[in-house]
Design a protein around this motif. Structure first.
Motif, PDB file in Angstrom:
ATOM      1  N   LEU A  62       0.083   2.937  -0.755  1.00  0.00           N
ATOM      2  CA  LEU A  62      -1.002   3.845  -1.222  1.00  0.00           C
ATOM      3  C   LEU A  62      -2.010   2.807  -2.289  1.00  0.00           C
ATOM      4  N   GLY A  63      -1.555   1.736  -2.498  1.00  0.00           N
ATOM      5  CA  GLY A  63      -3.413   1.418  -2.767  1.00  0.00           C
ATOM      6  C   GLY A  63      -3.282   0.109  -1.753  1.00  0.00           C
ATOM      7  N   SER A  64      -3.018  -0.015  -0.919  1.00  0.00           N
ATOM      8  CA  SER A  64      -3.332  -1.193  -0.200  1.00  0.00           C
ATOM      9  C   SER A  64      -4.457  -0.469   0.315  1.00  0.00           C
ATOM     10  N   PRO A  65      -5.154  -1.408   1.626  1.00  0.00           N
ATOM     11  CA  PRO A  65      -6.251  -1.219   2.142  1.00  0.00           C
ATOM     12  C   PRO A  65      -6.118  -0.140   3.207  1.00  0.00           C
ATOM     13  N   GLU A  66      -4.683  -0.254   4.355  1.00  0.00           N
ATOM     14  CA  GLU A  66      -4.387   0.215   5.157  1.00  0.00           C
ATOM     15  C   GLU A  66      -4.331   2.067   4.725  1.00  0.00           C
ATOM     16  N   ALA A  67      -4.023   2.369   3.432  1.00  0.00           N
ATOM     17  CA  ALA A  67      -3.730   3.827   3.176  1.00  0.00           C
ATOM     18  C   ALA A  67      -5.397   4.430   3.182  1.00  0.00           C
ATOM     19  N   ASP A  68      -6.431   3.467   3.248  1.00  0.00           N
ATOM     20  CA  ASP A  68      -7.564   3.534   3.099  1.00  0.00           C
ATOM     21  C   ASP A  68      -8.582   4.421   4.293  1.00  0.00           C
ATOM     22  N   GLY A  69      -7.813   3.198   5.140  1.00  0.00           N
ATOM     23  CA  GLY A  69      -7.723   3.591   7.037  1.00  0.00           C
ATOM     24  C   GLY A  69      -7.413   4.880   7.049  1.00  0.00           C
ATOM     25  N   THR A  70      -6.361   5.016   6.978  1.00  0.00           N
ATOM     26  CA  THR A  70      -5.007   6.144   7.792  1.00  0.00           C
ATOM     27  C   THR A  70      -5.321   7.221   6.944  1.00  0.00           C
ATOM     28  N   ASP A  71      -6.211   7.718   5.568  1.00  0.00           N
ATOM     29  CA  ASP A  71      -6.186   8.526   4.657  1.00  0.00           C
ATOM     30  C   ASP A  71      -5.118   9.189   3.846  1.00  0.00           C
ATOM     31  N   ALA A  72      -4.021   8.475   3.882  1.00  0.00           N
ATOM     32  CA  ALA A  72      -3.494   8.128   3.126  1.00  0.00           C
ATOM     33  C   ALA A  72      -3.298   8.356   1.793  1.00  0.00           C
ATOM     34  N   ARG A  73      -4.434   8.024   1.531  1.00  0.00           N
ATOM     35  CA  ARG A  73      -4.162   8.681  -0.527  1.00  0.00           C
ATOM     36  C   ARG A  73      -5.374   9.123  -0.953  1.00  0.00           C
ATOM     37  N   ASP A  74      -5.531   9.997   0.555  1.00  0.00           N
ATOM     38  CA  ASP A  74      -5.533  11.665   0.353  1.00  0.00           C
ATOM     39  C   ASP A  74      -4.558  12.723   0.541  1.00  0.00           C
ATOM     40  N   PHE A  75      -3.241  12.573   0.790  1.00  0.00           N
ATOM     41  CA  PHE A  75      -1.944  13.316   0.694  1.00  0.00           C
ATOM     42  C   PHE A  75      -1.610  13.397  -0.290  1.00  0.00           C
ATOM     43  N   ARG A  76      -2.086  14.477  -0.571  1.00  0.00           N
ATOM     44  CA  ARG A  76      -1.520  15.071  -1.896  1.00  0.00           C
ATOM     45  C   ARG A  76      -0.407  14.948  -2.046  1.00  0.00           C
ATOM     46  N   LEU A  77       0.683  14.019  -3.070  1.00  0.00           N
ATOM     47  CA  LEU A  77       1.636  14.152  -3.412  1.00  0.00           C
ATOM     48  C   LEU A  77       2.764  14.400  -4.646  1.00  0.00           C
ATOM     49  N   SER A  78       3.857  14.946  -4.846  1.00  0.00           N
ATOM     50  CA  SER A  78       4.172  15.382  -6.369  1.00  0.00           C
ATOM     51  C   SER A  78       4.760  14.422  -6.684  1.00  0.00           C
ATOM     52  N   ALA A  79       6.168  13.716  -5.724  1.00  0.00           N
ATOM     53  CA  ALA A  79       6.740  12.796  -5.439  1.00  0.00           C
ATOM     54  C   ALA A  79       6.423  11.702  -4.571  1.00  0.00           C
ATOM     55  N   LEU A  80       7.356  10.722  -4.105  1.00  0.00           N
ATOM     56  CA  LEU A  80       7.013   9.335  -3.767  1.00  0.00           C
ATOM     57  C   LEU A  80       7.916   8.713  -3.748  1.00  0.00           C
ATOM     58  N   ASP A  81       9.169   8.346  -2.816  1.00  0.00           N
ATOM     59  CA  ASP A  81       9.666   6.736  -3.210  1.00  0.00           C
ATOM     60  C   ASP A  81       9.899   5.796  -1.976  1.00  0.00           C
ATOM     61  N   VAL A  82       9.502   4.831  -2.020  1.00  0.00           N
ATOM     62  CA  VAL A  82       9.485   3.861  -1.258  1.00  0.00           C
ATOM     63  C   VAL A  82      10.227   2.479  -1.204  1.00  0.00           C
ATOM     64  N   THR A  83      11.524   2.392  -0.598  1.00  0.00           N
ATOM     65  CA  THR A  83      12.622   1.740  -0.297  1.00  0.00           C
ATOM     66  C   THR A  83      12.446   0.930   0.806  1.00  0.00           C
ATOM     67  N   ALA A  84      12.399  -0.795   0.694  1.00  0.00           N
ATOM     68  CA  ALA A  84      12.111  -0.998   2.158  1.00  0.00           C
ATOM     69  C   ALA A  84      13.357  -2.270   1.561  1.00  0.00           C
ATOM     70  N   ALA A  85      13.820  -2.406   3.321  1.00  0.00           N
ATOM     71  CA  ALA A  85      15.030  -3.455   3.358  1.00  0.00           C
ATOM     72  C   ALA A  85      14.841  -3.789   4.301  1.00  0.00           C
ATOM     73  N   GLY A  86      14.499  -5.331   4.666  1.00  0.00           N
ATOM     74  CA  GLY A  86      14.785  -6.098   6.108  1.00  0.00           C
ATOM     75  C   GLY A  86      13.866  -5.833   6.117  1.00  0.00           C
ATOM     76  N   ASP A  87      14.119  -5.115   8.077  1.00  0.00           N
ATOM     77  CA  ASP A  87      13.036  -4.301   8.585  1.00  0.00           C
ATOM     78  C   ASP A  87      12.671  -3.365   8.950  1.00  0.00           C
ATOM     79  N   SER A  88      12.970  -2.477   8.154  1.00  0.00           N
ATOM     80  CA  SER A  88      13.443  -1.484   7.720  1.00  0.00           C
ATOM     81  C   SER A  88      12.659  -0.764   6.474  1.00  0.00           C
TER      82      SER A  88
END
Length: 208
Positions: A62-88
Motif C-alpha cells: 500500500l505504500g508503493s507508488p503503484e498503489a496510488d495509480g490503482t487506487d489501492a490506498r483508497d480501499f478501506r481495510l480493517s486488516a491486511l496480511d501480505v506474505t510473499a514466497a518465491g514467485d507467489s
C-alpha cells in the motif's frame, strides 16, 4: 428443501445479474468485492513488474507508488496480511464495512502468481464471519431468495501491462485490467447430502 449455492467466478459479468433474477443482488455484491480484490492484486503485480519481487509486507504493497495509480490506498481495510514466497503472493484482508455498527466481517484470501504468458493469476475465496465479540462463527456470504450462498470463490487474471498503460492514460478502473480466457460464472445448487448439483447454468460474457 435446504439449498446450498456455490458461486464461482472467472472475471465474469453474470447473466444472473439481470433485475428479474433472484441472484441479481448477490451478483452485484460479488462484483463489488472482486473490484476491491482487483485493486490489491493489480498493485502487487505492478510492484513485481517494477522490482522483480512481490511486496513482502502491507506497507510495501500500500505504500508503493503503484498503489496510488490503482487506487489501492483508497480501499478501506480493517486488516491486511501480505506474505510473499518465491514467485507467489498470499493476501488475506478484511474490508472495512461501509455501514456503521456492522457486526460481521468479509474475509478474503487470495494467491497471486505470475503465469507463463506474463499475466497474473489470482485465485481467491470470500467468506463472511460474525464479529469476534459474537463468537466469530462462519456466516453465509449472502442469501438470494431461497438460495443460501455459502462463499464466493474463483480465479481472476490481471494483465499488468494493460494496467500500466491505463494508469498512464488516466483510464484505469479497478476491473479494467482484468482479462479472462473463458469468462464463466458457474452456479451449482446441491440438495443436502447430494454430491451432484440439481441446477447448473453458465454465462460467458466478459466483465466490462
Amino acid at each position: 428443501m435446504r439449498l446450498l449455492l456455490l458461486l464461482a467466478v472467472l472475471a465474469a459479468a453474470p447473466a444472473f445479474a439481470q433485475t428479474d433474477s433472484p441472484l441479481a443482488s448477490t451478483a452485484a455484491t460479488f462484483r463489488d468485492d472482486l473490484s476491491g480484490l482487483a485493486r490489491l492484486a493489480a498493485t502487487a503485480a505492478l510492484v513485481r513488474e517494477r522490482t522483480g519481487a512481490f511486496p513482502a509486507a502491507p506497507f510495501a504493497l500500500l505504500g508503493s507508488p503503484e498503489a496510488d495509480g490503482t487506487d489501492a490506498r483508497d480501499f478501506r481495510l480493517s486488516a491486511l496480511d501480505v506474505t510473499a514466497a518465491g514467485d507467489s503472493l498470499t493476501l488475506r484482508y478484511i474490508p472495512l464495512p461501509d455501514a456503521p455498527y456492522v457486526r460481521e466481517d468479509l474475509v478474503v484470501t487470495a494467491t497471486v502468481r505470475r503465469a507463463p504468458d506474463g499475466r497474473y493469476a489470482v485465485r481467491h475465496e470470500m467468506r463472511r464471519f460474525a464479529a469476534s465479540a459474537d463468537g466469530g462463527r462462519r456466516l453465509l456470504y449472502d442469501r438470494a431468495g431461497v438460495y443460501r450462498v455459502e462463499r464466493g470463490y474463483g480465479d481472476l487474471c490481471i494483465d499488468a501491462a494493460k494496467a500500466r498503460a491505463q494508469i498512464a492514460a488516466g483510464t484505469y478502473t479497478p476491473t479494467s485490467a482484468l482479462v479472462t480466457t473463458s469468462g464463466d460464472l458457474t452456479l451449482r445448487v446441491h440438495p443436502p447430502g447430494e454430491a451432484e448439483p440439481v441446477f447448473f447454468e453458465t454465462s460467458s460474457r466478459p466483465m466490462p
